[in-house]
Design a protein around this motif. Structure first.
Motif: not given
Length: 461
Positions: A208-215, A313-319, A321-326, A454-461
């Motif tokens: 189980a997890h809570r909320g959104a999950y950027a699987v 800076l992060l607001a558009p990235l969070v929007a 990819t909600p629920g991004l995990r570490s 890091a995810v944003a940089a990978a998408r930009a490549q």
């Protein structure tokens, strides 16, 4: 983390069936003797009949039984224990990893560097239950999972879950679930087999997890990092499966977690489907906790996204990819070695020093080598790290003191700050790793901020 909720705010969360607080607190109803998670779908009880508890163990200790509808014992753990580096946070992580079951309360206290009385007092004050009660609640949950998902005989389940006797197991199940073990099993339609006849299909679990999950992003990372013979990601986009081998206290395991998100009502928490093949059922609790840390399943995405979403800076990235995990690490010592050695060399270490599984599972054929086997490695940097891990000079386990671990890491040859930060983030599970200056507004979620970048940089490549 937000401020501690008062009971009026907790009751509002219960009234609105707010799943954001599942696992953060529990409520019980005096007139029924039942305790629930905040999102329980049952009719909201009157405020005067409701009591609130910081843990399931606290509710159980006050004589309340688990709700059959919402299964409060199955909720994600509180994200607070990952954030906190104090004795209570460390103790909760170690209890989750099964330390009390394996070493008792004295073993937990020794690991924490406190007396058993101090540990008992601090946990009771903050969690509402001591280490024995917390471990007992966890054992009961493990037993219910085994009863309802496997065909193991009840006697084997009792000891696999960590109970000292079948009588203790029976008494605990009756007290917490108000049913016998056989009745719990009958509900799920599983049947007992002869003693020693272990299930061959693995134990199916919902993590189980809570909320959104950027699987997708989690599986992308695990696929990119996978070390041959130990890890494998199979399947196509959106339907991948992550598989790996694990060394556990009593044996070994092959675990599998699916990327495909199960269909469920959006108001309810979600889960990841998993299967765990164990050589010894006693390792179930530890295996589950290590998967939870790897996939960061106890995170609070509501708090993380709210804080980071306020950063321009992060607001558009969070929007996006909600629920991004570490993600964390399934084996902290292994991750530290991999972080220093690099992916290519890590694969070579497996081939040279890794132990072959007694029963290989497809491409999964080895366990990652233990630090003691690498202490004599010709690379002095790798040997120094392995030696520190092997003799426990450096501890990276679930209850490790993060600051002390980082201090020791910095004394080891070949350790630069980037590697130290990676080990602190992943092996030690610290959600707040970042530069001292310029990121204060992102506390205590700087590790998540780094993941977004890091995810944003990978998408930009």
């Amino acid at each position: 983390m937000g401020p501690v909720m008062d009971q009026d705010a907790q009751y509002e969360a219960v009234s609105s069936r707010d799943a954001r607080f599942d696992g953060e607190f529990f409520f019980a109803v005096a007139t029924t003797g039942i305790y629930c998670r905040p999102s329980c779908p049952a009719v909201t009880p009157r405020r005067k009949n409701v009591r609130f508890f910081p843990s399931a163990a606290a509710a159980q200790g006050n004589g309340f039984r688990a709700c059959r509808r919402c299964r409060p014992d199955a909720v994600p753990g509180s994200a607070a224990w990952n954030v906190r580096a104090d004795v209570v946070g460390r103790a909760m992580r170690m209890i989750g990893d099964g330390v009390v079951d394996r070493e008792g309360v004295p073993g937990l206290a020794i690991r924490l560097g406190y007396s058993t009385r101090q540990v008992q007092r601090q946990l009771t004050a903050e969690v509402g239950a001591g280490p024995v009660a917390l471990a007992r609640a966890q054992r009961a949950h493990t037993a219910r999972v085994l009863l309802q998902t496997t065909e193991l005989p009840v006697t084997e389940i009792a000891f696999a879950a960590g109970f000292a006797s079948v009588r203790q197991f029976n008494d605990t199940i009756r007290q917490i679930y108000a049913r016998t073990p056989s009745a719990l099993r009958d509900e799920a339609g599983t049947r007992a087999t002869r003693p020693g006849a272990h299930t061959t299909a693995g134990i199916p679990l919902r993590l189980a997890h809570r909320g959104a999950y950027a699987v997708k992003e989690t599986f992308d990372l695990l696929a990119a990092e996978a070390v041959e013979h130990v890890e494998q990601v199979t399947g196509g986009p959106g339907a991948r499966t992550y598989r790996r081998t694990l060394r556990l206290p009593h044996g070994t395991a092959v675990v599998a977690v699916d990327e495909a998100a199960p269909a469920h009502p959006p108001a309810r928490q979600g889960w990841l489907d998993a299967r765990i093949h164990l050589t010894d059922p006693r390792d179930l609790t530890t295996a589950v906790q290590r998967l939870r840390r790897l996939f960061d399943l106890d995170a609070d995405p509501y708090a993380v996204d709210e804080r980071l979403g306020a950063d321009p800076l992060l607001a558009p990235l969070v929007a996006r990819t909600p629920g991004l995990r570490s993600p964390g690490a399934a084996d902290p010592d292994e991750y530290a070695v991999r972080a220093l050695a690099g992916q290519h060399r890590a694969a070579a270490l497996v081939e040279t020093y890794g132990k072959r599984l007694d029963a290989p599972c497809g491409a999964l054929t080895h366990l990652f080598p233990e630090p003691a086997l690498l202490a004599g490695h010709p690379d002095p940097h790798l040997a120094a790290l392995a030696t520190a891990l092997a003799d426990a000079t450096l501890r990276l386990d679930a209850g490790a003191d993060r600051d002390e671990a980082v201090r020791i890491l910095r004394t080891l040859p070949g350790m630069d700050e980037e590697t130290v930060d990676a080990i602190r983030t992943r092996a030690l599970g610290d959600p707040d790793v970042g530069a001292a200056a310029g990121e204060d507004a992102r506390r205590p979620w700087r590790s998540y901020a780094r993941r977004h970048l890091a995810v944003a940089a990978a998408r930009a490549q």
